[in-house]
Design a protein around this motif. Structure first.
Motif, PDB file in Angstrom:
ATOM      1  N   ALA A   1       0.924  -1.131  -0.021  1.00 48.78           N
ATOM      2  CA  ALA A   1      -0.197   0.107  -0.042  1.00 48.78           C
ATOM      3  C   ALA A   1       0.935   1.166   0.012  1.00 48.78           C
ATOM      4  N   ASP A   2       1.855   1.216   0.739  1.00 44.30           N
ATOM      5  CA  ASP A   2       2.734   2.457   0.810  1.00 44.30           C
ATOM      6  C   ASP A   2       3.807   2.719  -0.379  1.00 44.30           C
ATOM      7  N   ALA A   3       4.388   1.282  -0.731  1.00 43.93           N
ATOM      8  CA  ALA A   3       5.345   1.578  -1.571  1.00 43.93           C
ATOM      9  C   ALA A   3       5.094   1.299  -3.272  1.00 43.93           C
ATOM     10  N   GLY A   4       3.773   0.685  -3.399  1.00 51.28           N
ATOM     11  CA  GLY A   4       3.469   0.282  -4.599  1.00 51.28           C
ATOM     12  C   GLY A   4       4.081  -1.122  -5.169  1.00 51.28           C
ATOM     13  N   PRO A   5       3.845  -1.449  -6.254  1.00 51.48           N
ATOM     14  CA  PRO A   5       4.250  -2.717  -6.928  1.00 51.48           C
ATOM     15  C   PRO A   5       5.701  -3.469  -6.394  1.00 51.48           C
ATOM     16  N   LEU A   6       6.119  -4.404  -6.224  1.00 51.92           N
ATOM     17  CA  LEU A   6       7.422  -4.819  -5.631  1.00 51.92           C
ATOM     18  C   LEU A   6       7.652  -6.470  -5.978  1.00 51.92           C
ATOM     19  N   THR A   7       8.796  -6.598  -6.136  1.00 50.40           N
ATOM     20  CA  THR A   7       9.335  -8.054  -6.362  1.00 50.40           C
ATOM     21  C   THR A   7       9.197  -9.006  -5.058  1.00 50.40           C
ATOM     22  N   LEU A   8       9.192 -10.351  -5.294  1.00 49.90           N
ATOM     23  CA  LEU A   8       9.340 -10.978  -4.226  1.00 49.90           C
ATOM     24  C   LEU A   8      10.650 -10.735  -3.365  1.00 49.90           C
TER      25      LEU A   8
ATOM     26  N   TYR B   1       4.406  -7.757  -7.425  1.00 47.76           N
ATOM     27  CA  TYR B   1       3.192  -7.851  -6.529  1.00 47.76           C
ATOM     28  C   TYR B   1       2.388  -6.381  -6.248  1.00 47.76           C
ATOM     29  N   ARG B   2       1.063  -6.366  -6.298  1.00 46.66           N
ATOM     30  CA  ARG B   2       0.635  -5.320  -5.986  1.00 46.66           C
ATOM     31  C   ARG B   2      -0.650  -5.489  -5.502  1.00 46.66           C
ATOM     32  N   LEU B   3      -1.280  -4.510  -4.789  1.00 44.22           N
ATOM     33  CA  LEU B   3      -2.702  -4.496  -4.145  1.00 44.22           C
ATOM     34  C   LEU B   3      -3.827  -4.879  -5.374  1.00 44.22           C
ATOM     35  N   THR B   4      -4.642  -5.803  -5.220  1.00 41.11           N
ATOM     36  CA  THR B   4      -5.722  -5.680  -6.249  1.00 41.11           C
ATOM     37  C   THR B   4      -6.517  -4.313  -6.315  1.00 41.11           C
ATOM     38  N   ALA B   5      -7.414  -4.110  -7.417  1.00 39.33           N
ATOM     39  CA  ALA B   5      -7.900  -2.791  -7.322  1.00 39.33           C
ATOM     40  C   ALA B   5      -9.067  -2.621  -6.397  1.00 39.33           C
TER      41      ALA B   5
ATOM     42  N   ALA C   1      13.228  19.665 -12.976  1.00 42.38           N
ATOM     43  CA  ALA C   1      12.360  18.294 -12.931  1.00 42.38           C
ATOM     44  C   ALA C   1      12.508  18.089 -11.509  1.00 42.38           C
ATOM     45  N   VAL C   2      11.161  17.774 -10.896  1.00 42.21           N
ATOM     46  CA  VAL C   2      11.155  17.598  -9.558  1.00 42.21           C
ATOM     47  C   VAL C   2      10.581  16.304  -9.257  1.00 42.21           C
ATOM     48  N   GLY C   3      11.141  15.368  -8.444  1.00 40.15           N
ATOM     49  CA  GLY C   3      10.599  14.292  -8.193  1.00 40.15           C
ATOM     50  C   GLY C   3      10.361  13.947  -6.457  1.00 40.15           C
ATOM     51  N   LEU C   4       9.570  12.823  -6.458  1.00 42.54           N
ATOM     52  CA  LEU C   4       9.334  12.555  -5.109  1.00 42.54           C
ATOM     53  C   LEU C   4       9.635  11.084  -4.992  1.00 42.54           C
ATOM     54  N   TRP C   5      10.453  10.513  -4.228  1.00 41.29           N
ATOM     55  CA  TRP C   5      11.127   9.006  -4.115  1.00 41.29           C
ATOM     56  C   TRP C   5      10.541   8.636  -2.867  1.00 41.29           C
ATOM     57  N   ALA C   6      10.724   7.208  -2.975  1.00 41.18           N
ATOM     58  CA  ALA C   6      10.375   6.336  -1.839  1.00 41.18           C
ATOM     59  C   ALA C   6      11.333   5.234  -1.487  1.00 41.18           C
ATOM     60  N   ALA C   7      12.055   5.208  -0.263  1.00 43.13           N
ATOM     61  CA  ALA C   7      12.589   3.697  -0.020  1.00 43.13           C
ATOM     62  C   ALA C   7      11.761   2.647  -0.326  1.00 43.13           C
ATOM     63  N   VAL C   8      11.935   1.719  -1.205  1.00 45.32           N
ATOM     64  CA  VAL C   8      11.110   0.465  -1.330  1.00 45.32           C
ATOM     65  C   VAL C   8      11.716  -0.814  -0.873  1.00 45.32           C
ATOM     66  N   SER C   9      12.953  -0.701  -0.630  1.00 45.80           N
ATOM     67  CA  SER C   9      13.594  -1.950  -0.045  1.00 45.80           C
ATOM     68  C   SER C   9      14.893  -1.460   0.475  1.00 45.80           C
ATOM     69  N   ARG C  10      15.745  -2.206   1.029  1.00 45.97           N
ATOM     70  CA  ARG C  10      17.008  -2.155   1.530  1.00 45.97           C
ATOM     71  C   ARG C  10      18.057  -1.728   0.249  1.00 45.97           C
ATOM     72  N   GLU C  11      17.637  -1.729  -0.582  1.00 48.25           N
ATOM     73  CA  GLU C  11      18.802  -1.523  -2.085  1.00 48.25           C
ATOM     74  C   GLU C  11      18.022  -0.528  -3.073  1.00 48.25           C
TER      75      GLU C  11
END
Length: 247
Positions: free
Chosen positions: A15-22, A58-62, A96-106
Motif C-alpha cells: 500500500a505504501d510502496a506500490g508494486p514490488l518483487t518477491l 506484486y501489487r494490491l488488487t484494485a 524536474a522535480v521528483g518524489l522518491w520512496a525507499a522501497v527496499s534495503r537496496e
C-alpha cells in the motif's frame, strides 16, 4: 499468529510502496524467499494481491486499493499532497522535480514527478528506480535518516557512478547534507545534470524530494538557493502544509 502479522505487513508495504518483487518484499520484512512466496500465494488466493507485469511484481488488487483499508498516511497520501506543491516548484525553478520512496534495503522508486513548461527542460521517467544510496536523493535520505558508517558504506557499494567518486568524499557529502538540510550531486550520478535533494525520514520507509537542472545553467549560489528552497518545500510537506508551501 505471526503469519497473520506478516501478511498484514506485506499488505501495508504494498500500500505504501506500490508494486514490488518477491525479493524486495522479502528483504524489507526479513523473510526467506520460501516463506515470503507462501504468504504471497495465500494473499493472491484471497484476492488481496496480484502479479503485475513487467518485472513480475506484486501489487494490491484494485478492490483493496479502492477500499483504502491500509492507508496509514504513507506513500499514497504523501504523493497526493506533494503533487501540487511539486508542480508549482517545478514551474518557478524550471527544474524536474521528483518524489522518491525507499522501497527496499537496496532501492528507491519515483512516486511522482513534475516538470516546468520551459522550452528546454529535463523530464524524469515514470516509476524509475535507482540504488538506495545513489544520486543526491541517496545522500539526502541517508542524511535525514542519520545512518551509521556501516550502513552508509553498504548503500554506497553497489552504486555505479558516471563520474569517479570515492566513499570518503561521498560520506563527507552526506555529512554536509545533514548540516544543510539538502544534498547536491553535480554530475556524479548523471553527466550533465545537477540535482539537489532533501530527505524525509518520516513517514516510513523514508522519502526524498529532488530537483534536477542542466549542468552549467546555474551559478553555485543559484544551486545553493535551489537546494534551500527544496528544503523548505520538504519541511512544508513533512508538516502536512499545502496552502502556503511553494509560494
Amino acid at each position: 499468529m505471526r503469519s497473520v502479522s506478516l501478511a498484514f505487513a506485506i499488505l501495508r508495504l504494498l500500500a505504501d510502496a506500490g508494486p514490488l518483487t518477491l525479493s524486495d518484499i522479502g528483504r524489507s520484512l526479513g523473510l526467506s524467499p520460501s516463506s515470503c512466496l507462501n504468504l504471497l500465494k495465500t494473499l493472491a488466493g484471497e484476492g488481496a494481491i496480484e502479479r503485475a507485469e513487467p518485472g513480475k511484481r506484486y501489487r494490491l488488487t484494485a478492490a483493496w486499493q479502492a477500499a483504502a483499508l491500509l492507508d496509514n498516511g504513507g506513500a499514497a497520501a504523501l504523493a497526493e499532497r506533494a503533487r501540487p506543491l511539486m508542480l508549482r516548484f517545478a514551474q518557478r525553478s524550471e527544474a524536474a522535480v521528483g518524489l522518491w520512496a525507499a522501497v527496499s534495503r537496496e532501492r528507491m522508486q519515483l512516486l511522482a514527478h513534475a516538470e516546468s513548461d520551459a522550452g528546454m527542460r529535463l523530464r524524469l521517467a515514470d516509476e524509475q528506480r535507482q540504488p538506495l544510496g545513489g544520486g543526491a536523493a541517496g545522500r539526502a535520505l541517508a542524511a535525514a535518516q542519520g545512518v551509521d558508517a556501516r550502513e552508509l558504506a553498504r548503500r554506497f557499494a553497489p552504486v555505479r557512478w558516471q563520474a569517479a567518486l570515492d566513499f570518503e568524499t561521498y560520506a563527507a557529502q552526506v555529512r554536509e547534507a545533514a548540516a544543510k538540510g539538502f544534498a547536491v550531486d553535480e554530475g556524479f550520478a548523471h553527466r550533465g545534470v545537477v540535482t539537489v535533494a532533501a530527505g524525509l525520514a518520516e513517514p516510513r520507509p523514508g522519502f526524498c524530494l529532488s530537483a534536477s537542472i542542466v549542468a552549467g545553467s546555474r551559478s553555485a549560489a543559484e544551486i545553493e538557493a535551489l537546494g534551500d528552497a527544496l528544503r523548505q518545500l520538504r519541511d512544508a510537506l513533512g508538516a502536512g502544509g499545502v496552502a502556503d508551501a511553494g509560494r
